[in-house]
Motif scaffolding. Structure first.
Motif, PDB file in Angstrom:
ATOM      1  N   VAL A 162     -19.551 110.560  21.561  1.00 32.64           N
ATOM      2  CA  VAL A 162     -18.548 109.675  22.012  1.00 32.64           C
ATOM      3  C   VAL A 162     -18.916 109.069  23.189  1.00 32.64           C
ATOM      4  O   VAL A 162     -18.468 107.593  23.365  1.00 32.64           O
ATOM      5  N   SER A 202     -11.730 107.141  16.735  1.00 30.18           N
ATOM      6  CA  SER A 202     -13.184 107.290  16.496  1.00 30.18           C
ATOM      7  C   SER A 202     -13.455 108.301  15.167  1.00 30.18           C
ATOM      8  O   SER A 202     -12.411 109.314  15.226  1.00 30.18           O
ATOM      9  N   SER A 239     -15.834 103.330  15.544  1.00 33.43           N
ATOM     10  CA  SER A 239     -14.845 103.363  16.759  1.00 33.43           C
ATOM     11  C   SER A 239     -14.024 102.009  16.373  1.00 33.43           C
ATOM     12  O   SER A 239     -14.117 101.367  16.137  1.00 33.43           O
TER      13      SER A 239
END
Length: 193
Positions: free
Chosen positions: A66, A98, A146
């Protein structure tokens, strides 16, 4: 001596590597890469180091994926001109969700690339896809969707004038389901508040 103390202080107080990497990613791409459109794919490269690994000391920590997409997004924003629009209009895109799909780990000391592309956009949000691909075998190790949200303006205003903005892509079926799941979750949270 003061320079060294300052650098040490910055490393202790801030995650200084994050800021260095962000700046390096954007500035280096300005010198070596051409602009692209919303429908193009951008690529950045990474290397799994001892700062990226999990407790087993064998592969990249899930949370690091991430973090890595931050750099990929910054790169995409700069190459497409979204970043210029953000500065000009004064808006802020926020990473609001996400969806991570891990297929195979990225071993320590392994080089990889992240291919990023715009998947679709709605009124105030847009979805990007980030593929983590190891260079030694070309295997897609992880896929991260995302979702970004503009604070003030809608996507049509923010993307106006950027190549590819006139061709709004159809949202893929799996992304529609994910976005629907986010809506359901948000509705449940609003009922509790």
């Amino acid at each position: 001596m003061y320079f060294i103390i300052t650098i040490c202080f910055l490393y202790i107080i801030f995650d200084f590597n994050y800021f260095l990497r962000s700046g390096f990613t954007v500035i280096s791409s300005r010198f070596y890469e051409k602009r692209c459109g919303l429908n193009d794919t951008t690529t950045i490269y990474g290397f799994c180091t001892t700062q990226d690994i999990d407790i087993l000391v064998k592969h990249m920590n899930n949370a690091r994926f991430v973090r890595e997409i931050d750099f990929a997004r910054y790169h995409f924003y700069d190459r497409t001109g979204i970043y210029d629009k953000i500065k000009k209009i004064g808006d802020i895109p926020l990473h609001v969700a996400s969806c991570n799909r891990y297929r195979k780990s990225i071993p320590i000391f392994t080089a990889y690339k992240i291919e990023s592309k715009m998947v679709c956009w709605e009124e105030k949000t847009f979805v990007m896809e980030h593929k983590f691909i190891t260079l030694n075998d070309g295997f897609v190790r992880a896929l991260v969707l995302s979702r970004q949200s503009f604070q003030k303006n809608n996507s049509d205003i923010m993307f106006k004038g950027i190549p590819g903005a006139d061709h709004k892509p159809e949202c893929p079926e799996e992304v529609k389901h994910w976005l629907r799941a986010i809506e359901i979750s948000s509705a449940k949270l609003r009922k509790k508040d």
